[in-house]
Design a protein around this motif. Structure first.
Motif, PDB file in Angstrom:
ATOM      1  N   LEU A 226      10.200   0.294  -5.231  1.00 21.18           N
ATOM      2  CA  LEU A 226      10.191   1.720  -4.942  1.00 21.18           C
ATOM      3  C   LEU A 226      10.281   1.982  -3.454  1.00 21.18           C
ATOM      4  CD1 LEU A 226       7.419   2.679  -7.473  1.00 21.18           C
ATOM      5  CD2 LEU A 226       9.841   3.193  -7.682  1.00 21.18           C
ATOM      6  N   ASP A 227       9.800   1.072  -2.639  1.00 19.92           N
ATOM      7  CA  ASP A 227       9.914   1.239  -1.179  1.00 19.92           C
ATOM      8  C   ASP A 227      11.344   1.175  -0.711  1.00 19.92           C
ATOM      9  OD1 ASP A 227       7.249   1.637  -0.661  1.00 19.92           O
ATOM     10  OD2 ASP A 227       6.837  -0.453  -0.180  1.00 19.92           O
ATOM     11  N   ASP A 228      12.217   0.561  -1.481  1.00 14.42           N
ATOM     12  CA  ASP A 228      13.608   0.392  -1.097  1.00 14.42           C
ATOM     13  C   ASP A 228      14.413   1.688  -1.249  1.00 14.42           C
ATOM     14  OD1 ASP A 228      15.721  -1.371  -0.215  1.00 14.42           O
ATOM     15  OD2 ASP A 228      16.518  -1.213  -2.247  1.00 14.42           O
TER      16      ASP A 228
ATOM     17  N   VAL B  69      10.212  14.769  -5.411  1.00 13.46           N
ATOM     18  CA  VAL B  69      10.862  14.917  -6.726  1.00 13.46           C
ATOM     19  C   VAL B  69      11.910  13.830  -6.911  1.00 13.46           C
ATOM     20  CG1 VAL B  69      12.368  16.394  -8.117  1.00 13.46           C
ATOM     21  CG2 VAL B  69      10.392  17.381  -6.952  1.00 13.46           C
ATOM     22  N   ASN B  70      12.742  13.612  -5.891  1.00  6.28           N
ATOM     23  CA  ASN B  70      13.770  12.565  -5.967  1.00  6.28           C
ATOM     24  C   ASN B  70      13.140  11.196  -6.165  1.00  6.28           C
ATOM     25  OD1 ASN B  70      15.776  14.459  -5.569  1.00  6.28           O
ATOM     26  ND2 ASN B  70      15.947  14.048  -3.390  1.00  6.28           N
ATOM     27  N   PHE B  71      12.077  10.926  -5.427  1.00  7.58           N
ATOM     28  CA  PHE B  71      11.398   9.644  -5.547  1.00  7.58           C
ATOM     29  C   PHE B  71      10.777   9.479  -6.933  1.00  7.58           C
ATOM     30  CE2 PHE B  71       7.588   7.018  -5.206  1.00  7.58           C
ATOM     31  CZ  PHE B  71       8.138   5.850  -4.738  1.00  7.58           C
ATOM     32  N   ALA B  72      10.108  10.530  -7.421  1.00 13.83           N
ATOM     33  CA  ALA B  72       9.467  10.466  -8.742  1.00 13.83           C
ATOM     34  C   ALA B  72      10.506  10.200  -9.828  1.00 13.83           C
ATOM     35  CB  ALA B  72       8.703  11.750  -9.029  1.00 13.83           C
ATOM     36  N   ALA B  73      11.651  10.852  -9.725  1.00 12.94           N
ATOM     37  CA  ALA B  73      12.706  10.635 -10.718  1.00 12.94           C
ATOM     38  C   ALA B  73      13.313   9.245 -10.585  1.00 12.94           C
ATOM     39  CB  ALA B  73      13.782  11.707 -10.572  1.00 12.94           C
ATOM     40  N   SER B  74      13.388   8.728  -9.362  1.00 15.51           N
ATOM     41  CA  SER B  74      13.984   7.406  -9.162  1.00 15.51           C
ATOM     42  C   SER B  74      13.167   6.301  -9.815  1.00 15.51           C
ATOM     43  CB  SER B  74      14.142   7.105  -7.668  1.00 15.51           C
ATOM     44  OG  SER B  74      12.890   6.827  -7.069  1.00 15.51           O
ATOM     45  N   ARG B  75      11.900   6.577 -10.075  1.00 20.89           N
ATOM     46  CA  ARG B  75      11.067   5.569 -10.724  1.00 20.89           C
ATOM     47  C   ARG B  75      11.576   5.247 -12.127  1.00 20.89           C
ATOM     48  NH1 ARG B  75       5.534   5.124  -8.510  1.00 20.89           N
ATOM     49  NH2 ARG B  75       4.916   4.629 -10.621  1.00 20.89           N
TER      50      ARG B  75
ATOM     51  N   LYS C 265       0.827  -1.196   0.000  1.00 24.29           N
ATOM     52  CA  LYS C 265       0.000   0.000   0.000  1.00 24.29           C
ATOM     53  C   LYS C 265       0.868   1.255   0.000  1.00 24.29           C
ATOM     54  CE  LYS C 265      -3.677   2.447   2.271  1.00 24.29           C
ATOM     55  NZ  LYS C 265      -4.438   2.690   3.463  1.00 24.29           N
ATOM     56  N   GLN C 266       1.946   1.224   0.789  1.00 26.01           N
ATOM     57  CA  GLN C 266       2.858   2.370   0.845  1.00 26.01           C
ATOM     58  C   GLN C 266       3.413   2.679  -0.546  1.00 26.01           C
ATOM     59  OE1 GLN C 266       5.806   2.436   4.001  1.00 26.01           O
ATOM     60  NE2 GLN C 266       7.262   3.429   2.655  1.00 26.01           N
ATOM     61  N   GLU C 267       3.807   1.642  -1.267  1.00 27.26           N
ATOM     62  CA  GLU C 267       4.341   1.822  -2.617  1.00 27.26           C
ATOM     63  C   GLU C 267       3.289   2.453  -3.533  1.00 27.26           C
ATOM     64  OE1 GLU C 267       6.033  -0.979  -6.172  1.00 27.26           O
ATOM     65  OE2 GLU C 267       6.588  -1.502  -4.120  1.00 27.26           O
TER      66      GLU C 267
ATOM     67  N   VAL D  15       0.700   4.381  -2.647  1.00 27.24           N
ATOM     68  CA  VAL D  15       0.462   5.770  -2.239  1.00 27.24           C
ATOM     69  C   VAL D  15       1.601   6.665  -2.727  1.00 27.24           C
ATOM     70  CG1 VAL D  15       0.242   7.331  -0.255  1.00 27.24           C
ATOM     71  CG2 VAL D  15      -0.988   5.152  -0.273  1.00 27.24           C
ATOM     72  N   LYS D  16       2.833   6.225  -2.493  1.00 23.23           N
ATOM     73  CA  LYS D  16       3.984   7.012  -2.935  1.00 23.23           C
ATOM     74  C   LYS D  16       3.987   7.142  -4.465  1.00 23.23           C
ATOM     75  CE  LYS D  16       7.951   6.279  -0.772  1.00 23.23           C
ATOM     76  NZ  LYS D  16       9.071   5.570  -0.118  1.00 23.23           N
ATOM     77  N   GLY D  17       3.632   6.061  -5.144  1.00 24.57           N
ATOM     78  CA  GLY D  17       3.547   6.091  -6.601  1.00 24.57           C
ATOM     79  C   GLY D  17       2.482   7.051  -7.097  1.00 24.57           C
ATOM     80  N   HIS D  18       1.363   7.120  -6.376  1.00 23.83           N
ATOM     81  CA  HIS D  18       0.290   8.048  -6.741  1.00 23.83           C
ATOM     82  C   HIS D  18       0.761   9.492  -6.615  1.00 23.83           C
ATOM     83  CE1 HIS D  18      -3.706   9.663  -7.326  1.00 23.83           C
ATOM     84  NE2 HIS D  18      -3.607  10.323  -6.173  1.00 23.83           N
TER      85      HIS D  18
END
Length: 191
Positions: free
Chosen positions: A186-188, A53-59, A2-4, A6-9
């Motif tokens: 992505l949680d990692d 922003v960092n997370f979105a780019a890491s995808r 679920k965390q993944e 939400v963060k992805g959303h």
């Protein structure tokens, strides 16, 4: 899981907002409003907009279903950037968001050392492999940043071929797939 999601959303919301907004003008409130989620939920997953922003780019290299440090993963990162062009073209010019490259470098370096068991090698071999890996990683991230800053004008396939050709031999050898065969979610990625 679920965390993944939400963060992805939140990441997709931010990327979508960049189709019509300047990344530098966006605020956390804009992302929260567009996401339809609450402020506490946002701050449960991210401390600030820069982390998002960092997370979105890491995808671009996580959640691709490919293994890190392979040609397929490098290609997936460039394809992801092309698919989300309006967001990625704005990354190099954002003063407060420059930490994506450094955050990625630290995280990928740690993962690479673990995957290839670099710290367990005998001293002379360890030093050689660590230097080769660090140079490869820095060059890979610099190539992506230069490509983005230049407006993505060079064909991504040519850059991917060039980056892969610079991959150290130990990353391509017979043991490379076994050592680097773990996928990451992505949680990692660090918060």
């Amino acid at each position: 899981m679920k965390q993944e999601l939400v963060k992805g959303h939140y990441a997709q919301t931010l990327i979508g907002l960049c189709d019509s907004h300047d990344l530098g003008s966006l605020r956390v409130g804009d992302v929260i409003a567009a996401s339809g989620m609450s402020k506490p939920t946002f701050y449960h997953h991210f401390s600030n907009l820069s982390e998002l922003v960092n997370f979105a780019a890491s995808r671009s290299y996580l959640g691709t279903g490919t293994v890190l440090f392979t040609e397929a993963n490098i290609k997936a990162a460039y394809d992801y950037a092309l698919d989300h062009r309006s967001f990625f073209l704005q990354l190099p010019s954002q003063q407060g968001f420059g930490s994506f490259k450094e955050t990625s470098r630290r995280w990928l370096r740690k993962k690479g050392y673990t995957l290839y068991k670099l710290t367990a090698l005998p001293r002379p071999e360890r030093l050689r492999c660590i230097v080769q890996f660090d140079m490869f990683l820095s060059g890979t991230l610099d190539a992506m940043e230069t490509w983005l800053a230049g407006g993505m004008v060079f064909p991504a396939e040519e850059i991917v071929d060039a980056v892969v050709s610079m991959m150290p031999p130990f990353m391509r050898g017979p043991g490379a797939t076994a050592a680097g065969g773990q996928t990451w979610t992505l949680d990692d990625y660090p918060k």
